[in-house]
Design a protein around this motif. Structure first.
Motif, PDB file in Angstrom:
ATOM      1  N   PHE A 119       0.844  -1.192   0.000  1.00 52.22           N
ATOM      2  CA  PHE A 119       0.000   0.000   0.000  1.00 52.22           C
ATOM      3  C   PHE A 119       0.880   1.243   0.000  1.00 52.22           C
ATOM      4  CE2 PHE A 119      -2.728  -3.142   2.101  1.00 52.22           C
ATOM      5  CZ  PHE A 119      -3.867  -3.027   1.336  1.00 52.22           C
ATOM      6  N   THR A 120       0.360   2.308  -0.569  1.00 54.58           N
ATOM      7  CA  THR A 120       1.019   3.611  -0.519  1.00 54.58           C
ATOM      8  C   THR A 120       0.065   4.580   0.151  1.00 54.58           C
ATOM      9  OG1 THR A 120       2.193   3.136  -2.574  1.00 54.58           O
ATOM     10  CG2 THR A 120       2.100   5.445  -1.865  1.00 54.58           C
ATOM     11  N   LEU A 121       0.555   5.202   1.206  1.00 57.03           N
ATOM     12  CA  LEU A 121      -0.236   6.162   1.969  1.00 57.03           C
ATOM     13  C   LEU A 121       0.386   7.547   1.810  1.00 57.03           C
ATOM     14  CD1 LEU A 121      -2.476   6.840   4.034  1.00 57.03           C
ATOM     15  CD2 LEU A 121      -0.813   6.287   5.832  1.00 57.03           C
ATOM     16  N   TYR A 122      -0.351   8.445   1.178  1.00 58.87           N
ATOM     17  CA  TYR A 122       0.090   9.834   1.072  1.00 58.87           C
ATOM     18  C   TYR A 122      -0.379  10.549   2.324  1.00 58.87           C
ATOM     19  CZ  TYR A 122       1.430   8.809  -3.646  1.00 58.87           C
ATOM     20  OH  TYR A 122       2.048   8.268  -4.740  1.00 58.87           O
ATOM     21  N   SER A 123       0.552  11.220   2.986  1.00 57.16           N
ATOM     22  CA  SER A 123       0.343  11.662   4.349  1.00 57.16           C
ATOM     23  C   SER A 123       1.039  12.992   4.601  1.00 57.16           C
ATOM     24  CB  SER A 123       0.916  10.573   5.275  1.00 57.16           C
ATOM     25  OG  SER A 123       0.771  10.885   6.605  1.00 57.16           O
ATOM     26  N   ARG A 124       0.867  13.487   5.820  1.00 61.85           N
ATOM     27  CA  ARG A 124       1.596  14.659   6.329  1.00 61.85           C
ATOM     28  C   ARG A 124       2.067  14.339   7.738  1.00 61.85           C
ATOM     29  NH1 ARG A 124      -2.024  18.401   3.366  1.00 61.85           N
ATOM     30  NH2 ARG A 124      -0.472  19.573   2.216  1.00 61.85           N
ATOM     31  N   SER A 125       3.160  14.920   8.125  1.00 65.00           N
ATOM     32  CA  SER A 125       3.717  14.614   9.443  1.00 65.00           C
ATOM     33  C   SER A 125       2.851  15.141  10.581  1.00 65.00           C
ATOM     34  CB  SER A 125       5.142  15.150   9.560  1.00 65.00           C
ATOM     35  OG  SER A 125       5.143  16.553   9.386  1.00 65.00           O
ATOM     36  N   TYR A 126       2.148  16.220  10.384  1.00 62.37           N
ATOM     37  CA  TYR A 126       1.360  16.823  11.468  1.00 62.37           C
ATOM     38  C   TYR A 126      -0.130  16.512  11.358  1.00 62.37           C
ATOM     39  CZ  TYR A 126       0.522  20.260   7.789  1.00 62.37           C
ATOM     40  OH  TYR A 126       0.202  20.865   6.602  1.00 62.37           O
ATOM     41  N   CYS A 127      -0.495  15.483  10.651  1.00 63.45           N
ATOM     42  CA  CYS A 127      -1.892  15.161  10.338  1.00 63.45           C
ATOM     43  C   CYS A 127      -2.373  14.010  11.219  1.00 63.45           C
ATOM     44  CB  CYS A 127      -1.980  14.796   8.866  1.00 63.45           C
ATOM     45  SG  CYS A 127      -3.530  14.086   8.356  1.00 63.45           S
ATOM     46  N   PHE A 140      -2.711  16.224  -3.964  1.00 60.16           N
ATOM     47  CA  PHE A 140      -3.419  15.668  -2.814  1.00 60.16           C
ATOM     48  C   PHE A 140      -3.776  16.669  -1.718  1.00 60.16           C
ATOM     49  CE2 PHE A 140      -0.937  11.918  -4.324  1.00 60.16           C
ATOM     50  CZ  PHE A 140      -2.019  11.162  -4.737  1.00 60.16           C
ATOM     51  N   ASP A 141      -3.078  17.748  -1.630  1.00 61.84           N
ATOM     52  CA  ASP A 141      -3.170  18.740  -0.566  1.00 61.84           C
ATOM     53  C   ASP A 141      -4.214  18.452   0.516  1.00 61.84           C
ATOM     54  OD1 ASP A 141      -2.372  20.988   0.814  1.00 61.84           O
ATOM     55  OD2 ASP A 141      -3.639  22.339  -0.356  1.00 61.84           O
ATOM     56  N   GLU A 142      -5.430  18.854   0.337  1.00 63.38           N
ATOM     57  CA  GLU A 142      -6.458  18.723   1.381  1.00 63.38           C
ATOM     58  C   GLU A 142      -7.102  17.345   1.427  1.00 63.38           C
ATOM     59  OE1 GLU A 142      -6.985  21.031   3.742  1.00 63.38           O
ATOM     60  OE2 GLU A 142      -5.352  22.150   2.797  1.00 63.38           O
TER      61      GLU A 142
END
Length: 83
Positions: A3-11, A48-50
Motif C-alpha cells: 500500500f502507498t499512503l500519502y500523508s503529512r507529518s502533522y496530520c 493531494f493537498d487537502e
C-alpha cells in the motif's frame, strides 16, 4: 501486497489511517505500507493537498480511500479483488 499512503507529518487523520490499516495486518494477509509525505514534493501537494491521507493499493488504480480508512475496500484489495 503493498500500500502507498500519502500523508503529512502533522496530520492526526493520517496517523489514524495508518494505525487502522496496520490493525488489518495478519500472518494470513501480510502487506507493506510506504508512507509518503506530500509536503516533500510540490507536485504531490498540488495533487493531494487537502485530501490527505490518501491510500492506494496500486498507483495505477483509483485510490482506496481518503480521510478515513475504508476497511472493507482494503480487505477486498488484500483478497485480490478489484475495488
Amino acid at each position: 501486497m503493498h500500500f502507498t499512503l500519502y500523508s503529512r507529518s502533522y496530520c492526526h487523520l493520517c496517523q489514524d489511517m495508518l494505525d487502522a490499516l496496520n490493525l488489518l495486518h495478519t500472518p494470513e494477509r501480510p502487506f507493506t505500507v510506504e508512507v509518503i509525505d506530500v509536503d516533500a514534493d510540490p507536485a504531490l501537494v498540488e495533487r493531494f493537498d487537502e485530501l490527505v491521507p490518501v491510500l492506494f493499493a496500486a498507483l495505477d488504480q483509483p485510490e482506496l480511500c481518503h480521510y478515513f480508512l475504508d476497511a472493507d475496500r482494503v480487505r477486498l484489495a488484500l483478497a485480490g479483488e478489484n475495488t
